[in-house]
Scaffold this motif. Sequence first.
Motif, PDB file in Angstrom:
ATOM      1  N   PRO A 146      67.768 -38.909 -26.255  1.00  9.95           N
ATOM      2  CA  PRO A 146      68.337 -39.477 -27.486  1.00  9.95           C
ATOM      3  C   PRO A 146      69.725 -40.094 -27.279  1.00  9.95           C
ATOM      4  O   PRO A 146      70.002 -41.182 -27.780  1.00  9.95           O
ATOM      5  CB  PRO A 146      68.380 -38.278 -28.437  1.00  9.95           C
ATOM      6  CG  PRO A 146      67.225 -37.430 -27.993  1.00  9.95           C
ATOM      7  CD  PRO A 146      67.209 -37.565 -26.480  1.00  9.95           C
ATOM      8  N   ASN A 147      70.609 -39.428 -26.549  1.00  8.64           N
ATOM      9  CA  ASN A 147      71.942 -39.992 -26.325  1.00  8.64           C
ATOM     10  C   ASN A 147      71.882 -41.252 -25.481  1.00  8.64           C
ATOM     11  O   ASN A 147      72.630 -42.201 -25.710  1.00  8.64           O
ATOM     12  CB  ASN A 147      72.875 -38.951 -25.696  1.00  8.64           C
ATOM     13  CG  ASN A 147      73.344 -37.928 -26.700  1.00  8.64           C
ATOM     14  OD1 ASN A 147      73.398 -38.185 -27.894  1.00  8.64           O
ATOM     15  ND2 ASN A 147      73.672 -36.753 -26.224  1.00  8.64           N
ATOM     16  N   GLN A 175      69.335 -43.316 -25.371  1.00  8.97           N
ATOM     17  CA  GLN A 175      68.718 -44.353 -26.199  1.00  8.97           C
ATOM     18  C   GLN A 175      69.723 -44.985 -27.155  1.00  8.97           C
ATOM     19  O   GLN A 175      69.667 -46.187 -27.402  1.00  8.97           O
ATOM     20  CB  GLN A 175      67.543 -43.767 -26.988  1.00  8.97           C
ATOM     21  CG  GLN A 175      66.366 -43.425 -26.109  1.00  8.97           C
ATOM     22  CD  GLN A 175      65.261 -42.728 -26.881  1.00  8.97           C
ATOM     23  OE1 GLN A 175      65.409 -42.379 -28.050  1.00  8.97           O
ATOM     24  NE2 GLN A 175      64.142 -42.501 -26.214  1.00  8.97           N
ATOM     25  N   LYS A 176      70.644 -44.208 -27.689  1.00 11.06           N
ATOM     26  CA  LYS A 176      71.659 -44.748 -28.606  1.00 11.06           C
ATOM     27  C   LYS A 176      72.427 -45.888 -27.949  1.00 11.06           C
ATOM     28  O   LYS A 176      72.646 -46.938 -28.558  1.00 11.06           O
ATOM     29  CB  LYS A 176      72.667 -43.661 -29.003  1.00 11.06           C
ATOM     30  CG  LYS A 176      72.137 -42.560 -29.860  1.00 11.06           C
ATOM     31  CD  LYS A 176      73.221 -41.502 -30.037  1.00 11.06           C
ATOM     32  CE  LYS A 176      72.645 -40.214 -30.543  1.00 11.06           C
ATOM     33  NZ  LYS A 176      73.667 -39.162 -30.621  1.00 11.06           N
ATOM     34  N   VAL A 177      72.845 -45.665 -26.710  1.00 10.14           N
ATOM     35  CA  VAL A 177      73.632 -46.681 -26.007  1.00 10.14           C
ATOM     36  C   VAL A 177      72.775 -47.916 -25.735  1.00 10.14           C
ATOM     37  O   VAL A 177      73.217 -49.049 -25.952  1.00 10.14           O
ATOM     38  CB  VAL A 177      74.222 -46.105 -24.696  1.00 10.14           C
ATOM     39  CG1 VAL A 177      74.934 -47.190 -23.902  1.00 10.14           C
ATOM     40  CG2 VAL A 177      75.170 -44.949 -25.011  1.00 10.14           C
ATOM     41  N   ILE A 224      70.179 -48.987 -27.388  1.00 11.57           N
ATOM     42  CA  ILE A 224      69.941 -49.686 -28.658  1.00 11.57           C
ATOM     43  C   ILE A 224      71.147 -50.541 -29.025  1.00 11.57           C
ATOM     44  O   ILE A 224      71.001 -51.707 -29.404  1.00 11.57           O
ATOM     45  CB  ILE A 224      69.592 -48.682 -29.781  1.00 11.57           C
ATOM     46  CG1 ILE A 224      68.202 -48.077 -29.529  1.00 11.57           C
ATOM     47  CG2 ILE A 224      69.660 -49.352 -31.158  1.00 11.57           C
ATOM     48  CD1 ILE A 224      67.890 -46.863 -30.392  1.00 11.57           C
ATOM     49  N   LEU A 225      72.356 -49.985 -28.913  1.00  9.69           N
ATOM     50  CA  LEU A 225      73.543 -50.757 -29.262  1.00  9.69           C
ATOM     51  C   LEU A 225      73.723 -51.951 -28.324  1.00  9.69           C
ATOM     52  O   LEU A 225      74.039 -53.053 -28.780  1.00  9.69           O
ATOM     53  CB  LEU A 225      74.798 -49.889 -29.278  1.00  9.69           C
ATOM     54  CG  LEU A 225      76.078 -50.615 -29.699  1.00  9.69           C
ATOM     55  CD1 LEU A 225      75.934 -51.273 -31.081  1.00  9.69           C
ATOM     56  CD2 LEU A 225      77.264 -49.668 -29.683  1.00  9.69           C
ATOM     57  N   SER A 270      78.332 -40.274 -25.057  1.00  9.59           N
ATOM     58  CA  SER A 270      77.589 -41.302 -25.795  1.00  9.59           C
ATOM     59  C   SER A 270      78.368 -41.845 -26.990  1.00  9.59           C
ATOM     60  O   SER A 270      78.409 -43.058 -27.201  1.00  9.59           O
ATOM     61  CB  SER A 270      76.222 -40.777 -26.229  1.00  9.59           C
ATOM     62  OG  SER A 270      76.360 -39.624 -27.035  1.00  9.59           O
ATOM     63  N   GLY A 271      79.002 -40.981 -27.769  1.00  7.07           N
ATOM     64  CA  GLY A 271      79.761 -41.452 -28.927  1.00  7.07           C
ATOM     65  C   GLY A 271      80.916 -42.357 -28.514  1.00  7.07           C
ATOM     66  O   GLY A 271      81.199 -43.354 -29.186  1.00  7.07           O
ATOM     67  N   LEU A 331      79.525 -45.783 -27.512  1.00  7.14           N
ATOM     68  CA  LEU A 331      79.199 -46.574 -28.708  1.00  7.14           C
ATOM     69  C   LEU A 331      80.466 -47.162 -29.336  1.00  7.14           C
ATOM     70  O   LEU A 331      80.505 -48.347 -29.688  1.00  7.14           O
ATOM     71  CB  LEU A 331      78.464 -45.709 -29.738  1.00  7.14           C
ATOM     72  CG  LEU A 331      77.103 -45.145 -29.317  1.00  7.14           C
ATOM     73  CD1 LEU A 331      76.571 -44.219 -30.397  1.00  7.14           C
ATOM     74  CD2 LEU A 331      76.121 -46.257 -29.001  1.00  7.14           C
ATOM     75  N   TRP A 361      79.701 -40.463 -39.161  1.00  9.61           N
ATOM     76  CA  TRP A 361      78.312 -40.375 -38.718  1.00  9.61           C
ATOM     77  C   TRP A 361      78.197 -40.533 -37.237  1.00  9.61           C
ATOM     78  O   TRP A 361      77.212 -40.317 -36.615  1.00  9.61           O
ATOM     79  CB  TRP A 361      77.460 -41.406 -39.448  1.00  9.61           C
ATOM     80  CG  TRP A 361      77.388 -41.073 -40.899  1.00  9.61           C
ATOM     81  CD1 TRP A 361      78.143 -41.607 -41.904  1.00  9.61           C
ATOM     82  CD2 TRP A 361      76.569 -40.081 -41.511  1.00  9.61           C
ATOM     83  NE1 TRP A 361      77.829 -41.017 -43.103  1.00  9.61           N
ATOM     84  CE2 TRP A 361      76.860 -40.074 -42.883  1.00  9.61           C
ATOM     85  CE3 TRP A 361      75.617 -39.189 -41.019  1.00  9.61           C
ATOM     86  CZ2 TRP A 361      76.229 -39.216 -43.779  1.00  9.61           C
ATOM     87  CZ3 TRP A 361      74.994 -38.344 -41.924  1.00  9.61           C
ATOM     88  CH2 TRP A 361      75.293 -38.361 -43.274  1.00  9.61           C
TER      89      TRP A 361
END
Length: 148
Positions: free
Chosen positions: A61-62, A64-66, A68-69, A120-121, A124, A148
């Motif tokens: 999940p972490n 994938q976040k990067v 996706i962005l 990850s945060g 982003l 968020w």
Amino acid sequence: SMGDKQEKPSLPEGYKVPEVWTFKEQEGKLGAVNRPTAGARHEKALPVGKHPIQLYSLGTPNGQKVTILLEELGVEYDAWKINIMNLEQFGSGFVEVNPNSKIPVMVDNNFDPPLRVFESGHILKYLAEKYDRFIPKDSRQKTECFNW
């Protein structure tokens, strides 16, 4: 009353707390991940592709976040699989860019020396600020965004 009840011990019966703690190798595939020391466990350079942005991650999940962005931003990048089950996050090249040995990690080669970005945060936030997208300018809206 509660004072009448005998407290249950928090340690297994018969366990004696050692005066000096020593690490004992843990069993199983994940046992090799958790150690009380940090640093590289083997020599392995990270691959580098043709784009300035290099992403070293896995489809978690972490990770994938990067991804996706980066796709939403339209940024060209090279993605490299870091197989954490094979302990690739403990290679010398990976530890050099993230001493915490956690995925994902990103390297921005637009800088000299290259700029490492991990967690990850933070990746982003770094990307959104670098490309001036997705973070509101208004203080209240920006605060809600980072909530968020």
